[in-house]
Design a protein around this motif. Structure first.
Motif, mmCIF file in Angstrom:
data_model
loop_
_atom_site.group_PDB
_atom_site.id
_atom_site.type_symbol
_atom_site.label_atom_id
_atom_site.label_comp_id
_atom_site.label_asym_id
_atom_site.label_seq_id
_atom_site.Cartn_x
_atom_site.Cartn_y
_atom_site.Cartn_z
ATOM 1 N N GLY A 118 0.800 -1.199 0.000
ATOM 2 C CA GLY A 118 0.000 0.000 0.000
ATOM 3 C C GLY A 118 0.841 1.260 0.000
ATOM 4 O O GLY A 118 2.057 1.228 -0.156
ATOM 5 N N ILE A 119 0.165 2.361 0.186
ATOM 6 C CA ILE A 119 0.777 3.694 0.167
ATOM 7 C C ILE A 119 0.477 4.353 1.506
ATOM 8 O O ILE A 119 -0.637 4.251 2.019
ATOM 9 C CB ILE A 119 0.187 4.532 -0.979
ATOM 10 N N SER B 293 -2.690 10.733 -4.330
ATOM 11 C CA SER B 293 -2.132 9.388 -4.166
ATOM 12 C C SER B 293 -3.200 8.304 -4.235
ATOM 13 O O SER B 293 -3.034 7.282 -4.902
ATOM 14 C CB SER B 293 -1.382 9.275 -2.834
ATOM 15 N N GLU C 73 -4.620 8.028 -7.852
ATOM 16 C CA GLU C 73 -3.700 7.302 -8.733
ATOM 17 C C GLU C 73 -3.728 5.799 -8.451
ATOM 18 O O GLU C 73 -3.698 4.989 -9.371
ATOM 19 C CB GLU C 73 -2.283 7.844 -8.593
ATOM 20 N N LEU C 74 -3.813 5.425 -7.181
ATOM 21 C CA LEU C 74 -3.896 4.008 -6.829
ATOM 22 C C LEU C 74 -5.188 3.397 -7.364
ATOM 23 O O LEU C 74 -5.176 2.290 -7.919
ATOM 24 C CB LEU C 74 -3.802 3.824 -5.313
ATOM 25 N N LYS D 84 -4.879 2.878 -11.031
ATOM 26 C CA LYS D 84 -3.970 1.744 -11.261
ATOM 27 C C LYS D 84 -4.669 0.409 -10.995
ATOM 28 O O LYS D 84 -4.415 -0.581 -11.679
ATOM 29 C CB LYS D 84 -2.744 1.886 -10.348
ATOM 30 N N GLU D 85 -5.561 0.390 -10.007
ATOM 31 C CA GLU D 85 -6.290 -0.827 -9.652
ATOM 32 C C GLU D 85 -7.476 -1.090 -10.577
ATOM 33 O O GLU D 85 -8.193 -2.072 -10.407
ATOM 34 C CB GLU D 85 -6.770 -0.756 -8.194
ATOM 35 N N ILE E 292 -10.105 -0.868 -2.291
ATOM 36 C CA ILE E 292 -9.051 -0.140 -1.583
ATOM 37 C C ILE E 292 -9.567 0.181 -0.190
ATOM 38 O O ILE E 292 -10.677 0.698 -0.034
ATOM 39 C CB ILE E 292 -8.664 1.153 -2.317
#
Length: 145
Positions: free
Chosen positions: A10-11, A27, A30-31, A34-35, A78
Protein backbone atom coordinates in the motif's frame (compact mmCIF):
# COMPACT_ATOMS: atom_id res chain seq x y z
CA UNK A 1 -17.10 -16.71 3.70
CA UNK A 2 -14.40 -15.02 1.63
CA UNK A 3 -11.36 -13.63 3.37
CA UNK A 4 -10.27 -10.14 2.48
CA UNK A 5 -6.62 -10.01 1.48
CA UNK A 6 -4.32 -7.11 0.94
CA UNK A 7 -2.32 -7.00 -2.25
CA UNK A 8 0.97 -5.25 -1.68
CA UNK A 9 2.07 -2.96 1.07
CA UNK A 10 0.00 0.00 0.00
CA UNK A 11 0.78 3.69 0.17
CA UNK A 12 1.29 5.73 3.33
CA UNK A 13 0.83 9.50 3.52
CA UNK A 14 1.63 11.62 6.56
CA UNK A 15 -0.79 14.50 6.96
CA UNK A 16 0.78 17.56 8.57
CA UNK A 17 -0.90 20.40 6.67
CA UNK A 18 -2.93 21.54 3.67
CA UNK A 19 -0.40 20.41 1.05
CA UNK A 20 -0.56 16.89 2.48
CA UNK A 21 -4.34 16.87 1.99
CA UNK A 22 -3.74 17.39 -1.73
CA UNK A 23 -1.03 14.71 -1.76
CA UNK A 24 -3.35 12.20 -0.05
CA UNK A 25 -6.14 12.89 -2.56
CA UNK A 26 -3.79 12.54 -5.53
CA UNK A 27 -2.13 9.39 -4.17
CA UNK A 28 -5.36 7.48 -3.56
CA UNK A 29 -6.80 8.57 -6.92
CA UNK A 30 -3.70 7.30 -8.73
CA UNK A 31 -3.90 4.01 -6.83
CA UNK A 32 -7.58 3.59 -7.69
CA UNK A 33 -6.88 4.20 -11.38
CA UNK A 34 -3.97 1.74 -11.26
CA UNK A 35 -6.29 -0.83 -9.65
CA UNK A 36 -8.78 -0.41 -12.52
CA UNK A 37 -11.50 1.57 -10.77
CA UNK A 38 -14.03 3.44 -12.90
CA UNK A 39 -13.18 7.16 -12.84
CA UNK A 40 -16.34 8.09 -10.93
CA UNK A 41 -15.51 5.64 -8.14
CA UNK A 42 -11.87 6.76 -8.05
CA UNK A 43 -12.97 10.40 -7.74
CA UNK A 44 -15.49 9.55 -5.01
CA UNK A 45 -12.79 7.79 -2.99
CA UNK A 46 -10.32 10.64 -3.55
CA UNK A 47 -12.93 13.16 -2.39
CA UNK A 48 -13.67 11.15 0.76
CA UNK A 49 -9.94 10.90 1.49
CA UNK A 50 -9.59 14.64 1.01
CA UNK A 51 -12.33 15.30 3.58
CA UNK A 52 -10.77 12.96 6.14
CA UNK A 53 -7.25 14.34 5.54
CA UNK A 54 -8.56 17.88 5.95
CA UNK A 55 -10.14 16.89 9.26
CA UNK A 56 -6.81 15.47 10.42
CA UNK A 57 -4.97 18.68 9.47
CA UNK A 58 -7.55 20.98 11.07
CA UNK A 59 -8.53 19.06 14.22
CA UNK A 60 -5.50 16.91 15.10
CA UNK A 61 -2.64 18.76 13.41
CA UNK A 62 -1.06 15.59 12.11
CA UNK A 63 -1.81 11.98 11.31
CA UNK A 64 -1.22 9.17 8.86
CA UNK A 65 -3.30 7.70 6.05
CA UNK A 66 -2.69 4.29 4.49
CA UNK A 67 -4.18 3.14 1.18
CA UNK A 68 -4.12 -0.62 0.65
CA UNK A 69 -5.49 -2.60 -2.31
CA UNK A 70 -7.57 -5.59 -1.18
CA UNK A 71 -9.48 -8.47 -2.72
CA UNK A 72 -12.62 -10.20 -1.50
CA UNK A 73 -13.36 -13.09 -3.79
CA UNK A 74 -13.53 -11.57 -7.26
CA UNK A 75 -14.00 -8.02 -5.97
CA UNK A 76 -11.09 -5.59 -5.82
CA UNK A 77 -11.09 -2.64 -3.53
CA UNK A 78 -9.05 -0.14 -1.58
CA UNK A 79 -9.03 0.22 2.18
CA UNK A 80 -8.10 3.59 3.65
CA UNK A 81 -7.02 3.75 7.27
CA UNK A 82 -6.66 7.24 8.73
CA UNK A 83 -5.23 7.70 12.21
CA UNK A 84 -4.39 10.69 14.33
CA UNK A 85 -3.44 11.31 17.94
CA UNK A 86 -5.53 14.45 18.30
CA UNK A 87 -8.17 15.28 20.88
CA UNK A 88 -10.65 12.72 19.52
CA UNK A 89 -14.35 13.18 18.90
CA UNK A 90 -16.48 13.42 22.03
CA UNK A 91 -19.79 12.59 20.31
CA UNK A 92 -19.40 10.63 17.09
CA UNK A 93 -23.15 10.56 16.37
CA UNK A 94 -23.29 14.35 16.57
CA UNK A 95 -20.12 14.77 14.49
CA UNK A 96 -21.62 12.56 11.76
CA UNK A 97 -24.65 14.84 11.34
CA UNK A 98 -24.70 17.06 8.27
CA UNK A 99 -24.03 20.65 9.27
CA UNK A 100 -22.22 19.90 12.55
CA UNK A 101 -18.93 21.78 12.81
CA UNK A 102 -16.63 22.84 15.61
CA UNK A 103 -14.52 25.05 13.31
CA UNK A 104 -17.16 27.05 11.39
CA UNK A 105 -17.09 24.92 8.24
CA UNK A 106 -20.11 23.55 6.37
CA UNK A 107 -19.97 20.44 8.55
CA UNK A 108 -20.13 17.96 5.67
CA UNK A 109 -16.70 16.33 5.97
CA UNK A 110 -17.38 13.12 7.91
CA UNK A 111 -20.95 12.61 6.74
CA UNK A 112 -19.98 13.44 3.16
CA UNK A 113 -17.05 11.01 3.24
CA UNK A 114 -19.37 8.28 4.51
CA UNK A 115 -21.77 8.82 1.63
CA UNK A 116 -18.97 8.60 -0.96
CA UNK A 117 -17.62 5.17 -0.01
CA UNK A 118 -19.00 1.67 0.32
CA UNK A 119 -17.95 1.06 3.92
CA UNK A 120 -17.18 3.57 6.69
CA UNK A 121 -16.15 2.92 10.28
CA UNK A 122 -14.99 5.46 12.86
CA UNK A 123 -13.54 5.00 16.34
CA UNK A 124 -12.51 7.72 18.74
CA UNK A 125 -11.02 7.84 22.19
CA UNK A 126 -11.25 11.22 23.90
CA UNK A 127 -7.77 12.66 24.20
CA UNK A 128 -6.20 9.81 22.21
CA UNK A 129 -7.29 10.37 18.62
CA UNK A 130 -9.47 9.03 15.86
CA UNK A 131 -9.21 6.07 13.52
CA UNK A 132 -11.34 5.98 10.39
CA UNK A 133 -11.53 3.05 7.99
CA UNK A 134 -13.00 3.55 4.52
CA UNK A 135 -13.46 0.85 1.89
CA UNK A 136 -14.28 1.44 -1.75
CA UNK A 137 -14.96 -1.45 -4.13
CA UNK A 138 -14.36 -1.34 -7.87
CA UNK A 139 -17.85 -2.47 -8.77
CA UNK A 140 -21.33 -0.94 -8.82
CA UNK A 141 -23.72 -0.51 -5.92
CA UNK A 142 -22.25 -2.57 -3.08
CA UNK A 143 -22.87 -0.06 -0.33
CA UNK A 144 -23.04 -1.64 3.11
CA UNK A 145 -23.85 0.01 6.38
Amino acid sequence: MTTRRTSGEGIHVFVNGASDVDWARLSVHELAVKEGFAEARAVALATAVSEIARNIAVHAGKGKMSFVPITDGRRRGIVVIARDDGPGIADIALAMQDGYSTKGSLGLGLSGAKRLVDEFHIESIAGAGVTIRLTQWDEGDVRGE
